[in-house]
Design a protein around this motif. Structure first.
Motif, PDB file in Angstrom:
ATOM      1  N   PHE A 209      -5.992   5.835  -2.528  1.00 14.63           N
ATOM      2  CA  PHE A 209      -5.888   6.337  -3.906  1.00 14.63           C
ATOM      3  C   PHE A 209      -6.562   5.410  -4.910  1.00 14.63           C
ATOM      4  O   PHE A 209      -6.404   5.568  -6.115  1.00 14.63           O
ATOM      5  N   GLU A 210      -7.291   4.430  -4.397  1.00  9.98           N
ATOM      6  CA  GLU A 210      -8.092   3.541  -5.251  1.00  9.98           C
ATOM      7  C   GLU A 210      -7.250   2.800  -6.283  1.00  9.98           C
ATOM      8  O   GLU A 210      -7.726   2.491  -7.372  1.00  9.98           O
ATOM      9  N   CYS A 211      -5.974   2.525  -5.952  1.00  9.86           N
ATOM     10  CA  CYS A 211      -5.111   1.851  -6.923  1.00  9.86           C
ATOM     11  C   CYS A 211      -5.410   0.359  -6.977  1.00  9.86           C
ATOM     12  O   CYS A 211      -5.027  -0.310  -7.922  1.00  9.86           O
ATOM     13  N   SER A 212      -6.058  -0.146  -5.920  1.00  9.60           N
ATOM     14  CA  SER A 212      -6.493  -1.539  -5.839  1.00  9.60           C
ATOM     15  C   SER A 212      -5.368  -2.553  -5.646  1.00  9.60           C
ATOM     16  O   SER A 212      -5.585  -3.754  -5.752  1.00  9.60           O
ATOM     17  N   SER A 213      -4.155  -2.093  -5.371  1.00 10.74           N
ATOM     18  CA  SER A 213      -3.027  -3.024  -5.213  1.00 10.74           C
ATOM     19  C   SER A 213      -3.263  -4.046  -4.113  1.00 10.74           C
ATOM     20  O   SER A 213      -2.878  -5.208  -4.253  1.00 10.74           O
TER      21      SER A 213
ATOM     22  N   TYR B  67      -6.041  -5.385  -3.125  1.00 14.99           N
ATOM     23  CA  TYR B  67      -6.946  -6.399  -3.655  1.00 14.99           C
ATOM     24  C   TYR B  67      -6.226  -7.287  -4.664  1.00 14.99           C
ATOM     25  O   TYR B  67      -6.354  -8.513  -4.661  1.00 14.99           O
ATOM     26  N   GLN B  68      -5.413  -6.655  -5.517  1.00 13.57           N
ATOM     27  CA  GLN B  68      -4.738  -7.403  -6.578  1.00 13.57           C
ATOM     28  C   GLN B  68      -3.673  -8.331  -6.042  1.00 13.57           C
ATOM     29  O   GLN B  68      -3.431  -9.402  -6.584  1.00 13.57           O
ATOM     30  N   ILE B  69      -2.974  -7.908  -4.990  1.00 17.85           N
ATOM     31  CA  ILE B  69      -1.827  -8.684  -4.522  1.00 17.85           C
ATOM     32  C   ILE B  69      -2.247  -9.839  -3.617  1.00 17.85           C
ATOM     33  O   ILE B  69      -1.493 -10.800  -3.442  1.00 17.85           O
TER      34      ILE B  69
ATOM     35  N   THR C 192     -14.284  -2.786  -4.395  1.00 20.30           N
ATOM     36  CA  THR C 192     -15.275  -2.345  -5.384  1.00 20.30           C
ATOM     37  C   THR C 192     -14.837  -0.945  -5.806  1.00 20.30           C
ATOM     38  O   THR C 192     -13.662  -0.721  -5.994  1.00 20.30           O
ATOM     39  N   PHE C 193     -15.676  -0.007  -5.929  1.00 24.10           N
ATOM     40  CA  PHE C 193     -15.233   1.348  -6.247  1.00 24.10           C
ATOM     41  C   PHE C 193     -16.044   2.321  -5.409  1.00 24.10           C
ATOM     42  O   PHE C 193     -17.152   1.990  -4.982  1.00 24.10           O
TER      43      PHE C 193
ATOM     44  N   CYS D 171       0.835  -1.215   0.000  1.00 24.10           N
ATOM     45  CA  CYS D 171       0.000   0.000   0.000  1.00 24.10           C
ATOM     46  C   CYS D 171       0.864   1.256   0.000  1.00 24.10           C
ATOM     47  O   CYS D 171       1.605   1.513   0.938  1.00 24.10           O
TER      48      CYS D 171
END
Lengths: 91, 477
Positions: free
Chosen positions: A61-65, A67-69, A78-79, A38
């Motif tokens: 910053f809503e980068c979603s890392s 969730y992705q990692i 979600t968003f 993060c």
């Protein structure tokens, strides 16, 4: 020279995003990858589980890392609600 | 069966470059188009290097009328930084006479902010007749009789449409809901973190001019960049999610401590203006899961970004255009099935979008092992410096330093050959041989070689290449 950079202050945002990151403690294995990745340090470990900062909606910053990692699907992303959250000007 | 209601021919989710071009082309072809964007304004959610390549202007002639703030980058510089953050050498290059068309000979990129570009492109879609709905998050697809027939917004509102276009970025909800993809793997997704700095336009003109793209290569951090715009610039870096071994901010801090970057900030009297974090995919394969019954994905949502340099805008625009063309045919023929939309995949594969993925696999290893890998800095960084030192230093008679360089040459060649992944070397060499044999006296070999299997050719070249470092190692001892 040292420039004092505060990432979370260098952004326009509209609050009232609603929840958009959902950690699942039962699935968390405590691998700490979300803590490592993060870029604004919104995760920390508590009793071997990753815990999301309470004020994440005003800092993320809503980068979603995170969730992705996560290999264990312990983080759902979600968003923010339409028209809320970060708004880049110089993206 | 009741007649299915259709509010639109085409609902495009996401008003980035891919979505807006798709909506524009669709509307121009007479389709009834709705463009939905979750930001308050198009561009709000998008960050990128946003260096538009010459092909954007060649293939989309309306781009020549783009009247937003920009800086034309005619030159790029790669800086080689050692582990103590000291610049060892750099190489610059500019737009070349090798360029096939005017724009390619004139500039490398045109740098713009997405906050300016995206609204400008969305406006073209509106002018063409598409309807734009902002501040609206699409949460799901309408499924009726197993068919996708529209989208559902966050408020539960259903919007019916003959075709849905997922242009909603790397973390695409449409891709997920259409059963095309869940999420990318951490080794195919790059996280980029960037500071935007504001600076006076005139000062950037004087200090930076049109040398507006800078890469920072070092063993101290994954590859960094500073991209100059009209009145500001981005400083940032990116790395595969799977390869970060420290928090990204640790590396960004080091990048900002690099002398060259400190100098750029100081000389332009720059002030931090915005922080950005975003993810994009670097794929080592062409993504085939880009369509389903009633749905097509474009741009990042599809995975269409250049696997060499991560350029995304062009591929988004191009695939957006192709999707609109296929959508028009589908609407005319009243056929929205997977079988019909397969044409979109074929068109993409045979376009510059597909062509860019040739060698994607070989480039992926090169990026992971060399470009993005700080651990390879020890041999990459001194390479250029050694070469120029040998030729231009004045510490002793020139012939003597050149002799010294040549003595070291086998070692340098060995370092290069033994550290660049064999698969990448093979791929480059195969392309080289293909082009050379064709015009050489042994061109009668071209056909049998080309007729042999790719595996055979690769194995052959691989065997030869593996010999070279071994021979050189022998020579070194």
């Amino acid at each position: 020279m040292s420039i004092n950079l505060k990432p979370t202050e260098l952004i326009r945002r509209k609050l009232d995003t609603g929840e958009f990151i959902f950690p699942n403690k039962n699935k968390c294995t405590g691998c700490k990858k979300c803590v490592l990745i993060c870029p604004v340090y919104l995760w920390k470990m508590e009793k071997n589980k990753a815990v999301l900062s309470k004020d994440y909606k005003s800092k993320c910053f809503e980068c979603s890392s995170c969730y992705q990692i996560c290999e264990y699907d312990a983080i759902e992303f979600t968003f923010p609600k339409g028209g809320t959250g970060i708004a880049y000007k110089q993206g | 069966m009741a007649k299915v209601r259709k509010d639109f021919d085409l609902v495009v989710v996401g008003a980035g470059p891919g979505g807006s071009i798709c909506a524009k082309v669709g509307a121009e072809k007479g389709l009834k188009v709705l463009l939905v964007e979750r930001g308050e304004t198009p561009g709000d959610k998008n960050a990128s290097g946003c260096a538009l390549s010459p092909k954007v202007f060649k293939d989309f002639s309306f781009m020549r009328e783009m009247d937003i703030p920009k800086r034309v980058a005619k030159m790029a510089t790669a800086h080689m930084i050692d582990e103590n953050l000291i610049e060892n050498s750099n190489i610059s290059f500019s737009a070349s006479r090798l360029g096939d068309y005017e724009e390619a000979r004139e500039f490398l990129t045109i740098n713009v902010y997405r906050g300016d570009l995206d609204p400008w492109l969305a406006n073209l879609a509106i002018k063409a007749g598409a309807e734009l709905k902002t501040s609206t998050l699409v949460k799901d697809l309408i499924l009726e009789d197993g068919k996708i027939c529209g989208v559902i917004t966050e408020n539960g509102k259903k919007i019916y449409s003959k075709i849905v276009i997922g242009a909603d970025g790397a973390i695409s909800i449409i891709a997920k809901k259409a059963g095309l993809r869940n999420k990318w793997r951490p080794d195919e997704l790059v996280l980029l973190i960037t500071y935007d700095f504001s600076a006076d336009e005139k000062i950037i003109d004087d200090v930076i001019g049109d040398n507006a793209i800078h890469y920072w290569y070092s063993s101290a951090y994954p590859i960094g960049y500073s991209f100059f715009n009209k009145d500001g610039f981005h400083v940032g870096l990116g790395h595969y999610l799977s390869m970060f071994d420290k928090n990204p901010q640790v590396y960004l801090k080091r990048l900002l401590e690099t002398d060259g970057i400190k100098r750029q900030i100081k000389l332009t009297n720059a002030k931090p203006r915005e922080f950005q974090a975003h993810t994009l995919m670097f794929l080592k394969y062409f993504p085939n899961n880009v369509y389903n019954d009633g749905v097509m994905l474009v741009g990042d949502a599809a995975g269409f970004a250049c696997p060499w340099e991560a350029e995304g805008v062009y591929y988004a625009m191009y695939s957006g255009k192709l999707a609109a063309e296929v959508a028009k045919e589908s609407v005319d023929g009243n056929d929205f099935t997977k079988g019909k939309l397969k044409k979109y995949l074929t068109l993409c594969k045979n376009s510059p979008v597909g062509e860019e993925f040739e060698m994607a696999d070989e480039i992926d290893i090169l990026l992971k092992e060399v470009a993005f890998n700080p651990k390879s800095g020890w041999w990459v960084v001194p390479l250029i410096s050694d070469f120029f030192f040998a030729n231009f230093n004045v510490s002793e008679p020139h012939a003597r330093t050149i002799d010294k360089y040549f003595e070291r040459f086998p070692q340098i060649a060995y370092d290069i050959l033994s550290n660049i992944p064999i698969k990448t070397q093979v791929a480059f060499l195969e392309r080289y041989l293909k082009s050379q044999i064709k015009k050489s006296p042994i061109n009668f070999l071209y056909k049998p070689i080309m007729d042999s299997t790719k595996d055979f050719r690769l194995k052959l070249i691989e065997n030869i290449l593996e010999l070279i470092p071994k021979i050189m190692k022998g020579e070194k001892k």
